[in-house]
Design a protein around this motif. Structure first.
Motif, PDB file in Angstrom:
ATOM      1  N   GLN A  94       0.840  -1.198   0.000  1.00 20.61           N
ATOM      2  CA  GLN A  94       0.000   0.000   0.000  1.00 20.61           C
ATOM      3  C   GLN A  94       0.874   1.247   0.000  1.00 20.61           C
ATOM      4  N   PRO A  95       0.911   2.025  -1.090  1.00 28.98           N
ATOM      5  CA  PRO A  95       1.635   3.301  -1.050  1.00 28.98           C
ATOM      6  C   PRO A  95       0.846   4.332  -0.256  1.00 28.98           C
ATOM      7  N   ASP A  96       1.536   5.317   0.281  1.00 30.54           N
ATOM      8  CA  ASP A  96       0.882   6.358   1.085  1.00 30.54           C
ATOM      9  C   ASP A  96       1.721   7.624   0.979  1.00 30.54           C
ATOM     10  N   LEU A  97       1.276   8.576   0.175  1.00 35.11           N
ATOM     11  CA  LEU A  97       2.039   9.794  -0.061  1.00 35.11           C
ATOM     12  C   LEU A  97       1.734  10.857   0.984  1.00 35.11           C
ATOM     13  N   ARG A  98       2.788  11.549   1.420  1.00 36.24           N
ATOM     14  CA  ARG A  98       2.651  12.673   2.347  1.00 36.24           C
ATOM     15  C   ARG A  98       3.411  13.870   1.775  1.00 36.24           C
ATOM     16  N   THR A 102       5.072   3.696  -5.687  1.00 30.38           N
ATOM     17  CA  THR A 102       4.204   4.319  -6.677  1.00 30.38           C
ATOM     18  C   THR A 102       5.044   5.333  -7.434  1.00 30.38           C
ATOM     19  N   TRP A 103       4.414   6.121  -8.291  1.00 30.34           N
ATOM     20  CA  TRP A 103       5.121   7.211  -8.952  1.00 30.34           C
ATOM     21  C   TRP A 103       4.187   8.415  -9.038  1.00 30.34           C
ATOM     22  N   VAL A 104       4.774   9.603  -9.146  1.00 32.34           N
ATOM     23  CA  VAL A 104       4.016  10.847  -9.292  1.00 32.34           C
ATOM     24  C   VAL A 104       4.063  11.254 -10.761  1.00 32.34           C
ATOM     25  N   TYR A 105       2.898  11.593 -11.326  1.00 33.67           N
ATOM     26  CA  TYR A 105       2.877  11.931 -12.745  1.00 33.67           C
ATOM     27  C   TYR A 105       2.266  13.291 -13.050  1.00 33.67           C
ATOM     28  N   TYR A 106       1.721  14.000 -12.045  1.00 35.64           N
ATOM     29  CA  TYR A 106       1.086  15.280 -12.337  1.00 35.64           C
ATOM     30  C   TYR A 106       0.879  16.052 -11.044  1.00 35.64           C
ATOM     31  N   LEU A 107       1.055  17.379 -11.128  1.00 38.82           N
ATOM     32  CA  LEU A 107       0.712  18.284 -10.030  1.00 38.82           C
ATOM     33  C   LEU A 107      -0.447  19.149 -10.496  1.00 38.82           C
ATOM     34  N   GLY A 108      -1.569  19.067  -9.797  1.00 40.47           N
ATOM     35  CA  GLY A 108      -2.747  19.837 -10.168  1.00 40.47           C
ATOM     36  C   GLY A 108      -3.005  20.958  -9.179  1.00 40.47           C
ATOM     37  N   TYR A 154      -0.798  13.748  -8.060  1.00 40.24           N
ATOM     38  CA  TYR A 154      -1.409  12.582  -8.699  1.00 40.24           C
ATOM     39  C   TYR A 154      -0.457  11.390  -8.645  1.00 40.24           C
ATOM     40  N   SER A 155      -0.950  10.310  -8.049  1.00 38.97           N
ATOM     41  CA  SER A 155      -0.171   9.096  -7.840  1.00 38.97           C
ATOM     42  C   SER A 155      -0.532   8.044  -8.885  1.00 38.97           C
ATOM     43  N   GLY A 156       0.492   7.382  -9.422  1.00 38.65           N
ATOM     44  CA  GLY A 156       0.243   6.336 -10.409  1.00 38.65           C
ATOM     45  C   GLY A 156      -0.522   5.161  -9.845  1.00 38.65           C
ATOM     46  N   ILE A 157      -0.348   4.871  -8.545  1.00 35.76           N
ATOM     47  CA  ILE A 157      -1.017   3.771  -7.864  1.00 35.76           C
ATOM     48  C   ILE A 157      -1.533   4.280  -6.526  1.00 35.76           C
ATOM     49  N   GLY A 158      -2.733   3.866  -6.161  1.00 36.58           N
ATOM     50  CA  GLY A 158      -3.288   4.275  -4.877  1.00 36.58           C
ATOM     51  C   GLY A 158      -3.925   5.654  -4.940  1.00 36.58           C
ATOM     52  N   ASP A 159      -4.132   6.251  -3.764  1.00 35.93           N
ATOM     53  CA  ASP A 159      -4.831   7.526  -3.657  1.00 35.93           C
ATOM     54  C   ASP A 159      -3.947   8.703  -4.059  1.00 35.93           C
ATOM     55  N   ASN A 160      -4.566   9.693  -4.699  1.00 36.72           N
ATOM     56  CA  ASN A 160      -3.898  10.973  -4.888  1.00 36.72           C
ATOM     57  C   ASN A 160      -3.856  11.707  -3.548  1.00 36.72           C
ATOM     58  N   LEU A 161      -2.952  12.663  -3.449  1.00 41.04           N
ATOM     59  CA  LEU A 161      -2.805  13.463  -2.224  1.00 41.04           C
ATOM     60  C   LEU A 161      -3.281  14.879  -2.498  1.00 41.04           C
ATOM     61  N   THR A 203       0.253  26.049   4.723  1.00 40.71           N
ATOM     62  CA  THR A 203      -0.698  24.951   4.626  1.00 40.71           C
ATOM     63  C   THR A 203      -1.895  25.220   5.539  1.00 40.71           C
ATOM     64  N   THR A 204      -3.090  25.096   4.994  1.00 35.99           N
ATOM     65  CA  THR A 204      -4.303  25.362   5.777  1.00 35.99           C
ATOM     66  C   THR A 204      -5.084  24.108   6.114  1.00 35.99           C
ATOM     67  N   GLU A 205      -4.632  22.958   5.601  1.00 35.13           N
ATOM     68  CA  GLU A 205      -5.284  21.686   5.885  1.00 35.13           C
ATOM     69  C   GLU A 205      -4.210  20.655   6.124  1.00 35.13           C
ATOM     70  N   LYS A 206      -4.362  19.862   7.173  1.00 33.72           N
ATOM     71  CA  LYS A 206      -3.325  18.913   7.537  1.00 33.72           C
ATOM     72  C   LYS A 206      -3.061  17.876   6.463  1.00 33.72           C
ATOM     73  N   ARG A 207      -4.105  17.176   6.061  1.00 28.75           N
ATOM     74  CA  ARG A 207      -3.895  16.106   5.072  1.00 28.75           C
ATOM     75  C   ARG A 207      -5.207  15.701   4.469  1.00 28.75           C
ATOM     76  N   GLY A 208      -5.165  15.329   3.193  1.00 28.45           N
ATOM     77  CA  GLY A 208      -6.342  14.828   2.521  1.00 28.45           C
ATOM     78  C   GLY A 208      -5.954  13.914   1.401  1.00 28.45           C
ATOM     79  N   THR A 209      -6.829  12.996   1.025  1.00 23.42           N
ATOM     80  CA  THR A 209      -6.575  12.119  -0.102  1.00 23.42           C
ATOM     81  C   THR A 209      -7.739  12.189  -1.060  1.00 23.42           C
ATOM     82  N   ASP A 210      -7.433  11.897  -2.293  1.00 26.01           N
ATOM     83  CA  ASP A 210      -8.438  11.915  -3.349  1.00 26.01           C
ATOM     84  C   ASP A 210      -8.266  10.664  -4.163  1.00 26.01           C
ATOM     85  N   GLY A 211      -9.153   9.706  -3.972  1.00 30.14           N
ATOM     86  CA  GLY A 211      -9.020   8.436  -4.681  1.00 30.14           C
ATOM     87  C   GLY A 211      -9.218   8.579  -6.139  1.00 30.14           C
TER      88      GLY A 211
END
Length: 278
Positions: free
Chosen positions: A123-127, A159-165, A235-242, A270-278
């Motif tokens: 399970q990847p988990d990006l921070r 995993t790998w990162v492929y995009y910053l939105g 944007y994560s290649g595998i698992g949830d986006n951050l 930073t105004t929010e601690k952490r969030g994920t976007d599946g």
């Protein structure tokens, strides 16, 4: 046994599962799991996009199967006599050629008979570790309007990162544009410079720079302590986006080149601690 459906319930109901301390990776990274007593599996670790498995020296294994969370065979590899390390590629940069996060099972086989098994969670988990105005290169709007984003994988699999939105910025790029698929990360990233460097194995950290500067603007006065609330999605290649929410304060001098403008100083909070976007 190739092609068969394996039931992990069989393993879990047997009552033989015990924790094996050696199943942590060599440097404390990678997948951990449980194994049957006197397990043939001594250690697992992740290197880049591969799972490496170390077997007991006196084993008589002829094949090792890696079973996916749905019970199907994800990969199988033969084991030559005297070999104590086997490797499984978890993904390649091709659509569909990657593992799905979840609980996997390693099964050691000899002449069609199961000798030992162990379960492990992949399970990847990006921070997000930092986000700041990019200070490299020439003092141009293209560079100073961009943000350097540093990410760590605190999970158990790569995993790998492929995009910053970016959303809410003057030059918003909140979703991947058509023509920039997961398997071609360098199309949307200025940094890093190689595809392999976009991979984040467990405990690894990497900095990323998007191709489209989010704070590039034209025709307006932004550099007078203007604040902008914006969102960043890694944007994560595998698992949830951050996904994280931030506040930018624009100040300093205006940097202008043709029709492109930005500010010499952009501070990020930073105004929010952490969030994920599946």
């Amino acid at each position: 046994m190739t092609g068969e459906q394996y039931s992990r319930r069989r393993f879990l109901k047997s009552g033989l599962a015990v924790t094996v301390a050696g199943l942590a990776g060599c440097s404390g990274t990678g997948a951990t799991g449980t194994a049957t007593p006197e397990s043939i599996f001594q250690e697992t670790s992740v290197l880049r996009n591969s799972l490496r498995v170390t077997l007991r020296e006196d084993h008589d294994v002829s094949k090792v199967n890696l079973i996916a969370p749905d019970g199907s065979e994800f990969h199988s590899t033969g084991v030559e006599t005297g070999v104590t390390t086997v490797k499984f590629n978890l993904f390649d940069f091709y659509p569909g050629q990657h593992y799905s996060p979840g609980e996997y099972e390693l099964i050691a086989v000899r002449d069609g008979k199961e000798l030992s098994s162990t379960s492990l969670n992949l399970q990847p988990d990006l921070r997000l570790t930092s986000i700041e105005q990019y200070s490299g290169g020439t003092d141009s709007p293209q560079n100073r309007a961009n943000l350097l984003v540093t990410v760590e994988n605190v999970g158990t699999a790569p995993t790998w990162v492929y995009y910053l939105g970016y959303s809410g910025t003057p030059n918003a790029t909140h979703t991947p544009q058509e023509g920039h698929p997961k398997d071609s990360p360098l199309k949307a990233l200025e940094m890093p410079k190689s595809k392999e460097e976009t991979i984040l194995a467990p405990s690894e950290t990497q900095s990323f720079l998007g191709r489209w500067p989010p704070f590039q603007f034209s025709g307006e006065e932004h550099c007078r302590e203007m604040t902008i609330e914006f969102g960043l999605t890694v944007y994560s290649g595998i698992g949830d986006n951050l996904t994280r929410q931030h506040r930018a304060t624009l100040s300093g001098e205006k940097i202008q080149e043709l029709y492109r403008e930005t500010c010499s100083e952009i501070s990020i909070e930073t105004t929010e601690k952490r969030g994920t976007d599946g």
